[in-house]
Design a protein around this motif. Structure first.
Motif, PDB file in Angstrom:
ATOM      1  N   THR A  73       8.505   9.573 -49.442  1.00  0.00           N
ATOM      2  CA  THR A  73       8.693  10.538 -50.518  1.00  0.00           C
ATOM      3  C   THR A  73      10.155  10.958 -50.610  1.00  0.00           C
ATOM      4  O   THR A  73      10.838  11.023 -49.594  1.00  0.00           O
TER       5      THR A  73
ATOM      6  N   GLY B   2       0.122  14.399 -44.817  1.00  0.00           N
ATOM      7  CA  GLY B   2       1.158  13.518 -45.335  1.00  0.00           C
ATOM      8  C   GLY B   2       2.400  13.561 -44.463  1.00  0.00           C
ATOM      9  O   GLY B   2       2.414  14.227 -43.431  1.00  0.00           O
ATOM     10  N   PRO B   3       3.466  12.868 -44.842  1.00  0.00           N
ATOM     11  CA  PRO B   3       3.452  12.016 -46.019  1.00  0.00           C
ATOM     12  C   PRO B   3       2.730  10.692 -45.763  1.00  0.00           C
ATOM     13  O   PRO B   3       2.978  10.017 -44.775  1.00  0.00           O
TER      14      PRO B   3
ATOM     15  N   ILE C 191       3.880  15.241 -56.737  1.00  0.00           N
ATOM     16  CA  ILE C 191       5.016  15.838 -57.453  1.00  0.00           C
ATOM     17  C   ILE C 191       5.591  14.808 -58.424  1.00  0.00           C
ATOM     18  O   ILE C 191       5.398  14.882 -59.632  1.00  0.00           O
ATOM     19  N   SER C 192       6.344  13.821 -57.870  1.00  0.00           N
ATOM     20  CA  SER C 192       7.191  13.011 -58.739  1.00  0.00           C
ATOM     21  C   SER C 192       6.436  12.110 -59.714  1.00  0.00           C
ATOM     22  O   SER C 192       6.892  11.917 -60.847  1.00  0.00           O
TER      23      SER C 192
ATOM     24  N   ARG D  63       5.885  25.466 -56.151  1.00  0.00           N
ATOM     25  CA  ARG D  63       6.730  25.170 -54.987  1.00  0.00           C
ATOM     26  C   ARG D  63       8.195  25.125 -55.436  1.00  0.00           C
ATOM     27  O   ARG D  63       8.716  24.071 -55.784  1.00  0.00           O
TER      28      ARG D  63
ATOM     29  N   GLY E  52       4.412  10.432 -51.837  1.00  0.00           N
ATOM     30  CA  GLY E  52       4.590   9.106 -52.436  1.00  0.00           C
ATOM     31  C   GLY E  52       3.356   8.563 -53.126  1.00  0.00           C
ATOM     32  O   GLY E  52       3.213   7.345 -53.291  1.00  0.00           O
TER      33      GLY E  52
ATOM     34  N   SER F 265      10.722  13.778 -52.447  1.00  0.00           N
ATOM     35  CA  SER F 265      10.571  15.139 -52.967  1.00  0.00           C
ATOM     36  C   SER F 265      10.595  16.213 -51.887  1.00  0.00           C
ATOM     37  O   SER F 265      10.513  17.392 -52.194  1.00  0.00           O
ATOM     38  N   LYS F 266      10.672  15.813 -50.630  1.00  0.00           N
ATOM     39  CA  LYS F 266      10.714  16.809 -49.551  1.00  0.00           C
ATOM     40  C   LYS F 266      11.799  16.394 -48.566  1.00  0.00           C
ATOM     41  O   LYS F 266      11.693  15.353 -47.917  1.00  0.00           O
TER      42      LYS F 266
ATOM     43  N   ILE G 271      -0.928  13.557 -49.386  1.00  0.00           N
ATOM     44  CA  ILE G 271       0.321  13.869 -50.097  1.00  0.00           C
ATOM     45  C   ILE G 271       1.444  12.951 -49.637  1.00  0.00           C
ATOM     46  O   ILE G 271       1.439  12.477 -48.517  1.00  0.00           O
TER      47      ILE G 271
HETATM   48  N1  3NM Z   1       4.767  17.744 -48.594  1.00  0.00           N
HETATM   49  P1  3NM Z   1       5.892  13.232 -54.099  1.00  0.00           P
HETATM   50  S1  3NM Z   1       5.274  15.277 -48.810  1.00  0.00           S
HETATM   51  C1  3NM Z   1       5.613  18.733 -50.695  1.00  0.00           C
HETATM   52  O1  3NM Z   1       4.081  15.365 -46.055  1.00  0.00           O
HETATM   53  C2  3NM Z   1       5.368  17.592 -49.813  1.00  0.00           C
HETATM   54  O2  3NM Z   1       3.570  17.472 -46.107  1.00  0.00           O
HETATM   55  C3  3NM Z   1       4.657  16.591 -47.950  1.00  0.00           C
HETATM   56  O3  3NM Z   1       6.053  14.669 -53.406  1.00  0.00           O
HETATM   57  C4  3NM Z   1       4.068  16.464 -46.607  1.00  0.00           C
HETATM   58  O4  3NM Z   1       4.563  13.202 -54.744  1.00  0.00           O
HETATM   59  C5  3NM Z   1       5.698  16.268 -50.098  1.00  0.00           C
HETATM   60  O5  3NM Z   1       7.014  13.208 -55.112  1.00  0.00           O
HETATM   61  C6  3NM Z   1       6.338  15.771 -51.346  1.00  0.00           C
HETATM   62  O6  3NM Z   1       6.100  12.205 -53.033  1.00  0.00           O
HETATM   63  C7  3NM Z   1       5.386  15.060 -52.256  1.00  0.00           C
END
Ligand code: 3NM
Length: 209
Positions: free
Chosen positions: A137, A132-133, A189-190, A40, A169, A139-140, A167
């Motif tokens: 988060t 999600g989320p 991700i993080s 991604r 946080g 990361s998005k 997905i």
């Molecule tokens: N999609 P982390 S939240 C890529 O809600 C992505 O669809 C999301 O990253 C959704 O693990 C997200 O750092 C980011 O929170 C997830």
């Protein structure tokens, strides 16, 4: 696909890795036992053009070395060009119908937020859904507000044979809530990209399920 493959679903692009060595992070995660990987590469700092394709190929090669599915986020042209194992799409990307038609038997994952989005995904044989989320988060950029596990639980209850990954946080500390609500795995991700001990973190995701 087998639902066990969603257990620890690692997602990464170079923008998620501070050290500037995303391939080293990916290889550590693969060694530690992540079960599927999504490429991604997105946002202001993302690689573009040939550098983007070269980086994707390098990630794919590592996934092949560890026999882990290599999934491309959004970019169907890249997924087809590289003969990736699959494609993951959101609601703003091409339609589920078009994606399924073009990728044939490859793995197709779809992010869904409502029952009507879910029904469309199922109609075109999504292999799994991402929900999600679940938690907040960073990361998005365009993430919707965190919803907790309620919708995921509703989907798991109504569609018991559908593979589901939560997905947003997700950490080793809260992963059991996602699994208890009916998720087959967690997409992260993080918590992995920023871990100082990726081996230990991935193990904790598995232990804490
Ligand atoms: N999609 P982390 S939240 C890529 O809600 C992505 O669809 C999301 O990253 C959704 O693990 C997200 O750092 C980011 O929170 C997830």
């Amino acid at each position: 696909m087998k639902r066990e493959q969603l257990e620890v679903y690692f997602i990464m692009g170079s923008q998620n890795v501070k050290s500037n060595e995303p391939l080293a992070v990916l290889e550590k995660a693969l060694q530690a036992g992540v079960t599927i990987f999504q490429f991604r590469e997105k946002g202001a700092d993302a690689r573009t053009g040939q550098a983007y394709e070269d980086f994707a190929r390098a990630c794919q090669k590592l996934c092949q070395k560890y026999t882990i599915p290599f999934i491309v986020n959004d970019d169907i042209e890249l997924a087809l060009k590289l003969d990736a194992d699959g494609l993951h799409i959101g609601q703003d990307d091409l339609s589920v119908k078009e994606a399924r038609k073009r990728i044939g038997e490859k793995i197709l994952g779809v992010s869904v937020h409502t029952m009507s989005e879910l029904e469309v995904a199922i109609q075109f044989d999504t292999d799994y859904v991402g929900i999600g989320p679940i938690y907040g988060t960073k990361s998005k950029d365009d993430a919707k507000p965190a919803t907790g596990t309620r919708f995921l639980n509703q989907v798991a209850t109504n569609y018991p044979s559908l593979p589901i990954v939560g997905i947003g946080g997700i950490t080793p500390e809260n992963t059991h809530e996602v699994i208890r609500a009916g998720g087959d795995g967690v997409a992260v991700i993080s918590a992995i990209c920023e871990s100082e001990d990726i081996q230990a973190t991935v193990q904790l995701f598995k232990i804490n399920k």
